[in-house]
Design a protein around this motif. Structure first.
Motif, PDB file in Angstrom:
ATOM      1  N   PHE A   1       0.841  -1.189   0.000  1.00 28.50           N
ATOM      2  CA  PHE A   1       0.000   0.000   0.000  1.00 28.50           C
ATOM      3  C   PHE A   1       0.876   1.239   0.000  1.00 28.50           C
ATOM      4  O   PHE A   1       2.048   1.203   0.366  1.00 28.50           O
ATOM      5  N   GLY A   2       0.309   2.352  -0.358  1.00 23.64           N
ATOM      6  CA  GLY A   2       1.063   3.591  -0.360  1.00 23.64           C
ATOM      7  C   GLY A   2       1.886   3.741  -1.606  1.00 23.64           C
ATOM      8  O   GLY A   2       1.773   2.967  -2.555  1.00 23.64           O
ATOM      9  N   GLY A   3       2.769   4.737  -1.608  1.00 22.79           N
ATOM     10  CA  GLY A   3       3.573   5.025  -2.787  1.00 22.79           C
ATOM     11  C   GLY A   3       4.930   4.354  -2.740  1.00 22.79           C
ATOM     12  O   GLY A   3       5.119   3.344  -2.049  1.00 22.79           O
ATOM     13  N   THR A   4       5.853   4.919  -3.487  1.00 23.08           N
ATOM     14  CA  THR A   4       7.218   4.399  -3.524  1.00 23.08           C
ATOM     15  C   THR A   4       8.175   5.502  -3.093  1.00 23.08           C
ATOM     16  O   THR A   4       7.841   6.686  -3.122  1.00 23.08           O
ATOM     17  N   GLU A   5       9.351   5.081  -2.724  1.00 21.77           N
ATOM     18  CA  GLU A   5      10.387   6.039  -2.379  1.00 21.77           C
ATOM     19  C   GLU A   5      11.682   5.644  -3.076  1.00 21.77           C
ATOM     20  O   GLU A   5      11.919   4.468  -3.366  1.00 21.77           O
ATOM     21  N   THR A   6      12.513   6.638  -3.329  1.00 26.21           N
ATOM     22  CA  THR A   6      13.800   6.396  -3.978  1.00 26.21           C
ATOM     23  C   THR A   6      14.867   6.204  -2.907  1.00 26.21           C
ATOM     24  O   THR A   6      15.039   7.067  -2.038  1.00 26.21           O
ATOM     25  N   VAL A   7      15.557   5.070  -2.984  1.00 24.34           N
ATOM     26  CA  VAL A   7      16.539   4.717  -1.953  1.00 24.34           C
ATOM     27  C   VAL A   7      17.917   4.593  -2.584  1.00 24.34           C
ATOM     28  O   VAL A   7      18.065   3.985  -3.650  1.00 24.34           O
ATOM     29  N   PHE A   8      18.903   5.175  -1.935  1.00 19.16           N
ATOM     30  CA  PHE A   8      20.281   5.057  -2.420  1.00 19.16           C
ATOM     31  C   PHE A   8      20.786   3.640  -2.126  1.00 19.16           C
ATOM     32  O   PHE A   8      20.740   3.173  -0.978  1.00 19.16           O
ATOM     33  N   VAL A   9      21.266   2.954  -3.161  1.00 18.46           N
ATOM     34  CA  VAL A   9      21.721   1.567  -2.984  1.00 18.46           C
ATOM     35  C   VAL A   9      23.185   1.386  -3.397  1.00 18.46           C
ATOM     36  O   VAL A   9      23.701   0.269  -3.401  1.00 18.46           O
ATOM     37  N   GLY A  10      23.844   2.468  -3.789  1.00 17.79           N
ATOM     38  CA  GLY A  10      25.258   2.367  -4.168  1.00 17.79           C
ATOM     39  C   GLY A  10      25.454   1.478  -5.394  1.00 17.79           C
ATOM     40  O   GLY A  10      24.811   1.665  -6.425  1.00 17.79           O
ATOM     41  N   ALA A  11      26.328   0.492  -5.256  1.00 22.68           N
ATOM     42  CA  ALA A  11      26.670  -0.380  -6.394  1.00 22.68           C
ATOM     43  C   ALA A  11      25.771  -1.610  -6.476  1.00 22.68           C
ATOM     44  O   ALA A  11      26.039  -2.516  -7.275  1.00 22.68           O
ATOM     45  N   ASP A  12      24.694  -1.646  -5.693  1.00 22.36           N
ATOM     46  CA  ASP A  12      23.852  -2.851  -5.645  1.00 22.36           C
ATOM     47  C   ASP A  12      23.247  -3.188  -7.005  1.00 22.36           C
ATOM     48  O   ASP A  12      23.145  -4.365  -7.372  1.00 22.36           O
ATOM     49  N   ASN A  13      22.829  -2.168  -7.779  1.00 19.91           N
ATOM     50  CA  ASN A  13      22.250  -2.452  -9.100  1.00 19.91           C
ATOM     51  C   ASN A  13      23.272  -3.090 -10.043  1.00 19.91           C
ATOM     52  O   ASN A  13      22.927  -3.961 -10.840  1.00 19.91           O
ATOM     53  N   TYR A  14      24.519  -2.646  -9.943  1.00 21.72           N
ATOM     54  CA  TYR A  14      25.576  -3.240 -10.778  1.00 21.72           C
ATOM     55  C   TYR A  14      25.807  -4.697 -10.366  1.00 21.72           C
ATOM     56  O   TYR A  14      25.988  -5.574 -11.229  1.00 21.72           O
ATOM     57  N   LEU A  15      25.813  -4.966  -9.055  1.00 24.60           N
ATOM     58  CA  LEU A  15      26.025  -6.335  -8.578  1.00 24.60           C
ATOM     59  C   LEU A  15      24.870  -7.243  -8.978  1.00 24.60           C
ATOM     60  O   LEU A  15      25.076  -8.413  -9.324  1.00 24.60           O
ATOM     61  N   ARG A  16      23.650  -6.690  -8.968  1.00 22.08           N
ATOM     62  CA  ARG A  16      22.481  -7.488  -9.391  1.00 22.08           C
ATOM     63  C   ARG A  16      22.587  -7.844 -10.873  1.00 22.08           C
ATOM     64  O   ARG A  16      22.311  -8.986 -11.267  1.00 22.08           O
ATOM     65  N   ALA A  17      22.981  -6.867 -11.702  1.00 26.64           N
ATOM     66  CA  ALA A  17      23.108  -7.140 -13.141  1.00 26.64           C
ATOM     67  C   ALA A  17      24.220  -8.153 -13.414  1.00 26.64           C
ATOM     68  O   ALA A  17      24.043  -9.108 -14.177  1.00 26.64           O
ATOM     69  N   LEU A  18      25.364  -7.956 -12.749  1.00 28.06           N
ATOM     70  CA  LEU A  18      26.497  -8.860 -12.974  1.00 28.06           C
ATOM     71  C   LEU A  18      26.234 -10.258 -12.442  1.00 28.06           C
ATOM     72  O   LEU A  18      26.819 -11.234 -12.926  1.00 28.06           O
ATOM     73  N   GLY A  19      25.341 -10.379 -11.457  1.00 29.54           N
ATOM     74  CA  GLY A  19      25.037 -11.690 -10.900  1.00 29.54           C
ATOM     75  C   GLY A  19      23.824 -12.359 -11.515  1.00 29.54           C
ATOM     76  O   GLY A  19      23.452 -13.469 -11.109  1.00 29.54           O
ATOM     77  N   ASP A  20      23.192 -11.720 -12.480  1.00 26.08           N
ATOM     78  CA  ASP A  20      21.975 -12.249 -13.101  1.00 26.08           C
ATOM     79  C   ASP A  20      22.332 -13.172 -14.273  1.00 26.08           C
ATOM     80  O   ASP A  20      22.968 -12.748 -15.240  1.00 26.08           O
TER      81      ASP A  20
END
Length: 299
Positions: A51-70
């Motif tokens: 429920f409710g909206g979304t918020e933008t969260v700083f995750v550092g290099a996590d998106n790069y690690l997710r892509a490289l580990g996918d």
């Protein structure tokens, strides 16, 4: 007067180069900077129940690690590597062969063949992919019917043939374009050099392979560079053929993976990180091809 003239001389070069730098900053540097910024954040729900909206969260290099580990992202690069192994030799070799044939002293109707070979490139990539999609579809394709009458069974859209089919469609569209580049380079080969080769007894084939081809190495390297960078961005062919083939997934190529992350899953941080990783691969590929190409040109 002298001061005004000196100031004008300093200002004029700036005015000439300013449009380039403005466009360079607006179309290249700014989008890369924005993608880098987006790749450091992730949108997440404010409530664990959805429920409710979304918020933008700083995750550092996590998106790069997710892509490289996918594993899906890895498979996309494997598909592209296989595609390049087929597509680049066929496209560059075919374009070179056609350019040398058209440039041959024995060739007739050169203008007609230049236009005929170039025409497929005038067809938009999406339309070309749709045309080949019909030609690869059983029940619609006259090519498949012809092969069956000859006793040949081949599934163009099956797991064993789908990469070959995409390479064929792309080569059909780009061979003529690159043939024009090679043909233009061949026109710059000095006539005196060709005459000397003929006086020495070299035939058309030997002149083409031993004289003309070495003298257009710069064009060959440039074409291979553009082709390799374009190949890693493959999107149109697999996206169009996906509706006709179970062998093509939604994230079959790296660009399809990025498209899927951005516009289906709305995970813009992951899409931006994957885009920058793909851009880094393109830059590395450009460096390697240029490095080896320069050695080949100096050999």
């Amino acid at each position: 007067m002298t001061t005004r003239l000196g100031r004008g001389q300093r200002t004029t070069p700036v005015l000439f180069v300013a449009p380039f730098f403005i466009l360079f900053l607006a179309t290249l540097v700014a989008p890369i900077g924005y993608s880098l910024w987006m790749s450091l954040f992730r949108e997440q729900a404010t409530s664990g129940l959805g429920f409710g909206g979304t918020e933008t969260v700083f995750v550092g290099a996590d998106n790069y690690l997710r892509a490289l580990g996918d594993a899906s992202f890895h498979r996309g690069f494997l598909h592209i590597a296989l595609y390049c192994l087929i597509y680049i030799p066929v496209m560059v070799g075919g374009a070179l062969a056609l350019a040398l044939l058209v440039d041959s002293a024995m060739a007739k109707a050169k203008r007609f063949f230049q236009l005929a070979y170039f025409l497929p490139h005038a067809v938009p990539g999406l339309i070309a992919a749709i045309i080949w999609g019909f030609l690869y579809t059983p029940g619609l394709s006259p090519v498949i019917d012809l092969l069956r009458t000859l006793g040949v069974e081949w599934d163009f859209l099956g797991p064993d043939g789908v990469v070959l089919s995409m390479a064929n469609a792309a080569a059909w569209q780009w061979i003529g374009y690159n043939m024009v580049i090679f043909y233009a380079a061949l026109q710059a080969v000095p006539k005196e050099t060709l005459e000397a080769a003929r006086i020495d007894g070299a035939g058309e084939l030997r002149t083409a392979l031993a004289v003309k081809l070495p003298m257009i190495r710069s064009s060959v390297v440039l074409t291979m560079l553009f082709t390799a960078v374009g190949a890693i961005q493959l999107f149109n062919e697999p996206e169009v053929l996906r509706s006709r083939s179970s062998a093509i997934s939604q994230d079959w190529s790296p660009v399809m993976y990025i498209y899927q992350a951005a516009f289906t899953e709305h995970d813009y941080g992951l899409a931006a990180a994957a885009s920058l990783l793909l851009a880094l691969l393109g830059a590395a590929l450009s460096f390697v091809i240029t490095k080896f190409g320069n050695r080949w040109k100096e050999a």
